[in-house]
Scaffold this active site. Structure first.
Site, PDB file in Angstrom:
ATOM      1  N   GLU A  66      -9.609  -3.362   3.768  1.00 24.46           N
ATOM      2  CA  GLU A  66      -9.616  -3.648   5.204  1.00 24.46           C
ATOM      3  C   GLU A  66     -10.257  -2.503   5.972  1.00 24.46           C
ATOM      4  O   GLU A  66     -10.905  -2.719   6.994  1.00 24.46           O
ATOM      5  CB  GLU A  66      -8.186  -3.886   5.706  1.00 24.46           C
ATOM      6  CG  GLU A  66      -8.103  -4.446   7.117  1.00 24.46           C
ATOM      7  CD  GLU A  66      -8.324  -3.425   8.217  1.00 24.46           C
ATOM      8  OE1 GLU A  66      -8.956  -3.760   9.241  1.00 24.46           O
ATOM      9  OE2 GLU A  66      -7.865  -2.278   8.068  1.00 24.46           O
TER      10      GLU A  66
ATOM     11  N   ASP B  20      -5.181  -1.409   1.086  1.00 17.49           N
ATOM     12  CA  ASP B  20      -5.904  -0.148   0.915  1.00 17.49           C
ATOM     13  C   ASP B  20      -5.423   0.939   1.864  1.00 17.49           C
ATOM     14  O   ASP B  20      -4.833   0.679   2.906  1.00 17.49           O
ATOM     15  CB  ASP B  20      -7.404  -0.363   1.078  1.00 17.49           C
ATOM     16  CG  ASP B  20      -7.772  -0.957   2.434  1.00 17.49           C
ATOM     17  OD1 ASP B  20      -7.029  -1.842   2.927  1.00 17.49           O
ATOM     18  OD2 ASP B  20      -8.790  -0.541   3.015  1.00 17.49           O
TER      19      ASP B  20
END
Length: 387
Positions: free
Chosen positions: A137, A80
Site C-alpha cells: 500500500e 506492508d
C-alpha cells in the site's frame, strides 16, 4: 453501545499477533513472512478457501456463511511497513533496522484476522466474506495489482470495504464521508537545462538555479490563482538539486514534488499548469525544460449507499455521537482507491487515540482499538449478508 463480547475475548490473542507483526516488518511486495503468518492463521481458523500470490504476495480467504447462498463482500487490510527507523521504545519494537510499522498496517492485519476467526466460528450470514490481505500500500499499488489479477471476478466480490486507524481520533470513534475522502497522489520531475559557467560571469550563462527558483514560486499560483478556492489541490516541491561548487553555475537543475487533488478535473488542471509554467519560464530565459509527470494513486471515492451502511454499523458499536459522517477529506493517498474503482464500497477511519502521527518514527498502533475494529468488521459482514 458495547463491542461484541467475543471481540473483547479475542483482544489478548490478537494483540499478540499484532505485536509479532510489529516486530517483523516487511516492505512493499516483499511481505512473504507476513503473508505466510496470515495464511497459517486462516488455515487454523478453518477458512474455506485460501488463495495466495494475488497481486504478487497478497492473499484472500473465503468464509462461507451457514445461512444459505448469497452475495460476496470483501473486507481489506494492508500488510506492508515503511522504511523508517523506529523510536517508540516499545518492548515489541521493530527488530529489523530501518523498517517499522509506522502506519498501523500491523493493527489492520491483526484486526481483520480477529474478525476472520470470529466469522469462521459463527458463520452467521448468508453468502460469503472474502478477507483480503494486500501488499504494497505504501507506494507500490498492491491494491491495483490485486484488482488486475482478477480478484474481484475470481471471488465474485460485489462490495468492498476498507478501514484505517487515525491518531488523534478517540478510541471507539469512527469517521468517514460520502464521495472523495483521500486525494490522488501524483509525482513530477522538472529538469531545467541551461548553460553553465563561472559564477563571477553570470551574464555568460543561462542559470538553471535562478530559473528553477522562479518555477518553484510560480507553481504556488496553481492553488492560489488557478484552482477554485472551494476546491482542493496541493502542489509541493520537495526536491531541488543543482550545482557542485561555490564558483560554478551548473548546466542544469532538477526539481521534484507531488500534486494532490480530490477530483479528476483538478488533477488534470494541476498537471497541465505544471507543464505550462515550467515551459514558459524556462523559455523566457533561453533555457529548455523536461517535465516528467507520473500519475500515482487515484482519488479515493466512497460510494453513497455503502458508506451509509458502513457508518450505520459503526454507530451500533460506537453510538451515533461518536461517528462522524462528515469527516473532512484528507490530502494523503490510499491505494484502496483502486478497489473502489472496481466495486462499490467505503473506506472508514477508526480512532487510534492520543498517539504519535502516522509515518512518525515514534508511532505505534493502539491495541485498545482491536475489539472495536473486530466488532466493526463482524457486524458489517453480518449486516450486509443478512439472510
Amino acid at each position: 453501545m458495547p463491542i461484541l463480547n467475543r471481540a473483547a475475548e479475542l483482544k489478548n490473542e490478537v494483540t499478540e499477533w499484532r505485536r509479532y507483526l510489529h516486530q517483523n516488518p516487511e516492505l512493499l511486495f516483499a511481505v512473504e513472512n507476513t503473508a505466510a503468518f496470515v495464511e497459517g492463521k486462516l488455515k487454523e481458523f478453518g477458512v474455506d478457501e485460501i488463495v495466495t500470490g494475488l497481486g504478487r504476495t497478497g492473499l484472500v480467504g473465503l468464509i462461507r456463511g451457514n445461512r444459505g447462498p448469497g452475495r460476496t463482500i470483501g473486507l481489506r487490510a494492508d500488510m506492508d511497513a515503511l522504511p523508517i527507523t523506529e523510536t517508540s521504545g516499545k518492548p515489541w519494537s521493530s527488530t529489523t533496522a530501518g523498517k517499522m510499522h509506522a502506519c498501523g498496517h500491523d493493527g489492520h492485519t491483526a484486526m481483520l484476522l480477529g474478525a476472520a476467526k470470529y466469522l469462521a466460528e459463527t458463520r452467521n450470514f448468508a453468502g460469503n466474506v472474502a478477507v483480503i490481505f494486500q501488499p504494497a500500500e505504501e507506494g507500490g499499488g498492491g491494491g491495483n495489482e490485486m484488482v488486475k489479477d482478477g480478484m474481484m471476478e475470481r471471488f465474485a466480490i460485489e462490495e468492498v470495504y476498507g478501514m484505517h486507524n487515525m491518531p488523534g481520533m478517540p478510541i471507539g470513534h469512527f469517521g468517514s464521508r460520502v464521495g472523495p475522502i483521500m486525494a490522488s497522489t501524483d509525482e513530477f520531475t522538472i529538469t531545467v537545462k541551461g548553460r553553465g559557467g563561472h559564477a563571477a560571469q553570470p551574464h555568460r550563462t543561462i542559470d538553471p538555479i535562478a530559473i528553477g527558483a522562479q518555477i518553484v514560486n510560480a507553481l504556488q499560483t496553481i492553488a492560489s490563482r488557478t484552482v477554485d478556492p472551494l476546491a482542493s489541490v496541493v502542489v509541493s516541491v520537495t526536491k531541488f538539486n543543482a550545482g557542485f561548487a561555490y564558483n560554478v553555475i551548473p548546466e542544469q537543475a532538477v526539481l521534484a514534488g507531488t500534486v494532490r487533488a480530490l477530483t479528476p478535473g483538478v488533477r488534470d488542471t494541476g498537471e497541465a499548469r505544471i507543464r505550462q509554467i515550467a515551459q514558459s519560464i524556462a523559455g523566457a530565459h533561453g533555457a529548455t525544460v523536461d517535465v516528467s509527470y507520473e500519475r500515482n494513486y487515484p482519488v479515493t471515492v466512497n460510494h453513497a449507499a455503502e458508506t451509509a451502511h458502513a457508518l450505520a454499523v459503526a454507530a451500533t458499536i460506537a453510538g451515533d455521537g461518536n461517528v462522524n459522517a462528515a469527516l473532512d477529506p484528507m490530502m494523503g493517498g490510499e491505494d484502496f482507491s483502486y478497489m473502489l474503482l472496481a466495486r462499490p464500497g467505503a473506506f472508514v477511519f477508526i480512532g487510534n487515540g492520543d498517539t504519535a502521527g502516522l509515518h512518525h518514527p515514534a508511532y505505534d498502533f493502539n491495541d485498545e482499538v482491536i475489539p472495536h475494529g473486530i466488532s466493526y468488521w463482524v457486524k458489517l459482514a453480518e449486516a450486509r449478508l443478512a439472510a
